[in-house]
Design a protein around this motif. Sequence first.
Motif, PDB file in Angstrom:
ATOM      1  N   LYS A  29       0.801  -1.180   0.141  1.00 20.06           N
ATOM      2  CA  LYS A  29       0.059  -0.043   0.032  1.00 20.06           C
ATOM      3  C   LYS A  29       1.198   1.361   0.194  1.00 20.06           C
ATOM      4  O   LYS A  29       1.721   1.593   0.958  1.00 20.06           O
ATOM      5  CB  LYS A  29      -0.914  -0.111   1.144  1.00 20.06           C
ATOM      6  CG  LYS A  29      -2.047   1.249   1.159  1.00 20.06           C
ATOM      7  CD  LYS A  29      -2.919   1.150   2.170  1.00 20.06           C
ATOM      8  CE  LYS A  29      -3.791   2.204   2.038  1.00 20.06           C
ATOM      9  NZ  LYS A  29      -5.254   2.247   3.027  1.00 20.06           N
ATOM     10  N   CYS A  30       0.904   2.030  -1.112  1.00 19.03           N
ATOM     11  CA  CYS A  30       1.626   3.263  -1.146  1.00 19.03           C
ATOM     12  C   CYS A  30       1.176   4.241  -0.102  1.00 19.03           C
ATOM     13  O   CYS A  30      -0.242   4.310  -0.029  1.00 19.03           O
ATOM     14  CB  CYS A  30       1.501   3.481  -2.436  1.00 19.03           C
ATOM     15  SG  CYS A  30       2.510   2.823  -3.633  1.00 19.03           S
ATOM     16  N   THR A  31       1.934   4.831   0.521  1.00 18.31           N
ATOM     17  CA  THR A  31       1.629   6.011   1.656  1.00 18.31           C
ATOM     18  C   THR A  31       2.254   7.395   1.222  1.00 18.31           C
ATOM     19  O   THR A  31       1.659   8.157   1.752  1.00 18.31           O
ATOM     20  CB  THR A  31       2.231   5.530   2.709  1.00 18.31           C
ATOM     21  OG1 THR A  31       3.874   5.793   2.595  1.00 18.31           O
ATOM     22  CG2 THR A  31       1.998   4.157   3.435  1.00 18.31           C
ATOM     23  N   ALA A  35       5.994   2.441   0.969  1.00 20.80           N
ATOM     24  CA  ALA A  35       4.841   1.494   0.976  1.00 20.80           C
ATOM     25  C   ALA A  35       4.937   0.569   2.292  1.00 20.80           C
ATOM     26  O   ALA A  35       6.136   0.428   2.673  1.00 20.80           O
ATOM     27  CB  ALA A  35       4.876   0.754  -0.342  1.00 20.80           C
ATOM     28  N   VAL A  64       0.284  -4.012  -5.770  1.00 16.48           N
ATOM     29  CA  VAL A  64       0.246  -2.791  -5.547  1.00 16.48           C
ATOM     30  C   VAL A  64      -0.974  -1.697  -5.559  1.00 16.48           C
ATOM     31  O   VAL A  64      -1.627  -1.703  -6.531  1.00 16.48           O
ATOM     32  CB  VAL A  64       1.496  -1.970  -6.484  1.00 16.48           C
ATOM     33  CG1 VAL A  64       1.866  -0.412  -6.104  1.00 16.48           C
ATOM     34  CG2 VAL A  64       2.734  -2.803  -6.609  1.00 16.48           C
ATOM     35  N   ASP A  66      -2.225   1.937  -5.011  1.00 20.01           N
ATOM     36  CA  ASP A  66      -1.715   3.398  -5.341  1.00 20.01           C
ATOM     37  C   ASP A  66      -2.811   4.430  -5.562  1.00 20.01           C
ATOM     38  O   ASP A  66      -3.402   3.991  -6.604  1.00 20.01           O
ATOM     39  CB  ASP A  66      -0.769   3.344  -6.219  1.00 20.01           C
ATOM     40  CG  ASP A  66       0.109   4.735  -6.322  1.00 20.01           C
ATOM     41  OD1 ASP A  66      -0.442   5.443  -5.437  1.00 20.01           O
ATOM     42  OD2 ASP A  66       1.299   4.651  -6.859  1.00 20.01           O
ATOM     43  N   LYS A  68      -2.672   7.116  -6.771  1.00 18.89           N
ATOM     44  CA  LYS A  68      -2.411   7.827  -7.993  1.00 18.89           C
ATOM     45  C   LYS A  68      -2.363   6.948  -9.196  1.00 18.89           C
ATOM     46  O   LYS A  68      -2.957   7.266 -10.293  1.00 18.89           O
ATOM     47  CB  LYS A  68      -0.993   8.519  -8.015  1.00 18.89           C
ATOM     48  CG  LYS A  68      -0.947   9.679  -6.882  1.00 18.89           C
ATOM     49  CD  LYS A  68       0.438  10.461  -6.997  1.00 18.89           C
ATOM     50  CE  LYS A  68       0.488  11.397  -5.884  1.00 18.89           C
ATOM     51  NZ  LYS A  68       1.963  12.090  -5.885  1.00 18.89           N
ATOM     52  N   ASN A  69      -1.945   5.767  -8.982  1.00 21.15           N
ATOM     53  CA  ASN A  69      -1.784   4.852 -10.543  1.00 21.15           C
ATOM     54  C   ASN A  69      -2.564   3.617 -10.271  1.00 21.15           C
ATOM     55  O   ASN A  69      -2.600   2.905 -11.187  1.00 21.15           O
ATOM     56  CB  ASN A  69      -0.317   4.357 -10.406  1.00 21.15           C
ATOM     57  CG  ASN A  69       0.688   5.562 -10.475  1.00 21.15           C
ATOM     58  OD1 ASN A  69       0.465   6.364 -11.298  1.00 21.15           O
ATOM     59  ND2 ASN A  69       1.678   5.554  -9.766  1.00 21.15           N
ATOM     60  N   ILE A  81       9.587  -1.194  -5.380  1.00 24.14           N
ATOM     61  CA  ILE A  81       8.158  -0.882  -5.274  1.00 24.14           C
ATOM     62  C   ILE A  81       8.052   0.403  -4.268  1.00 24.14           C
ATOM     63  O   ILE A  81       7.448   1.390  -4.278  1.00 24.14           O
ATOM     64  CB  ILE A  81       7.356  -1.887  -4.855  1.00 24.14           C
ATOM     65  CG1 ILE A  81       7.192  -2.682  -5.937  1.00 24.14           C
ATOM     66  CG2 ILE A  81       5.716  -1.420  -4.441  1.00 24.14           C
ATOM     67  CD1 ILE A  81       6.315  -3.976  -5.539  1.00 24.14           C
ATOM     68  N   ASP A  82       8.873   0.214  -2.934  1.00 28.13           N
ATOM     69  CA  ASP A  82       8.844   1.485  -2.049  1.00 28.13           C
ATOM     70  C   ASP A  82       9.385   2.828  -2.591  1.00 28.13           C
ATOM     71  O   ASP A  82       8.949   3.473  -2.345  1.00 28.13           O
ATOM     72  CB  ASP A  82       9.759   0.974  -0.808  1.00 28.13           C
ATOM     73  CG  ASP A  82       9.817   1.766   0.429  1.00 28.13           C
ATOM     74  OD1 ASP A  82       8.836   1.897   0.953  1.00 28.13           O
ATOM     75  OD2 ASP A  82      10.846   2.751   0.382  1.00 28.13           O
ATOM     76  N   CYS A  85       6.628   4.297  -4.706  1.00 31.85           N
ATOM     77  CA  CYS A  85       5.836   5.067  -3.864  1.00 31.85           C
ATOM     78  C   CYS A  85       6.122   6.145  -3.121  1.00 31.85           C
ATOM     79  O   CYS A  85       5.642   6.541  -2.035  1.00 31.85           O
ATOM     80  CB  CYS A  85       5.204   3.925  -2.992  1.00 31.85           C
ATOM     81  SG  CYS A  85       4.170   2.365  -3.808  1.00 31.85           S
TER      82      CYS A  85
END
Length: 250
Positions: A29-31, A35, A64, A66, A68-69, A81-82, A85
């Motif tokens: 989960k992107c923060t 992530a 993932v 996100d 935004k994406n 991935i981190d 994000c």
Amino acid sequence: MKLLALGALTISLLSASAAVAQFNPVIAKCTGNGADFYLSETPIDALAGLVPEPLPTNKDTILVVDQKNGMYWSSQSRAAIDRACGGQDNDALALFDGIQPRSGLWQARLGETRPQGCPAILSSMFAAGMPGHMPPELTTPRKLTFEVPFHPDQLELTKSLAASGLSTVNWRTAGEDSWRADIMSDIFAQIPGGPGKGSGMEWRLSVKATDRIDHNVTVRIALPAEAAALMGMSGDCRITSDNQWVRVGD
């Protein structure tokens, strides 16, 4: 021959389905500052129709999430991935299940405000905005619904502060089931600080159990030596407040 080929294809498809059902995927989960990585509570085959398809057969493929994406599958490393994000280079990103708070009726329990090393004028100025000095109606039980996996972005205090325009809240992972965020950084940056010092407000959130969330607030005021001496400060001024949300019913 066609029947044999059809039989082989059927066996192949069944084998693939069985392979898909054998693992629970990792969710990132992107923060905005990196992530958080969780192991899904749902097997991969049960996610059909809820996540992008085709479903992966490789358990190292990460879902993932996100804002935004959108939602997508990635075969990149957790570190990559981190970074995508918004995180920093970190090759030791931990995977954890996390404690999931239960939805239901929750009540705020506000702790006392404790000043340390602060002159009276600073204590009264900043203590007024601490949770322990908030209106009593904030302690009224209210219905809260938590998504899985839990993240502090879901909380009303995050949304309301951002909506007020006072401050965005960028939560950063601070350990297992724990997050921290610097609040109103632009405002505190205007306070002159001593060499290598700075003032600020930090929120720290920790999920202690499925029915308890701890919320610690710390305000730190650091002034140049001359200004501190004029105000009677021998060191930094700190004001802290330890508070809780407790689940009290369904």
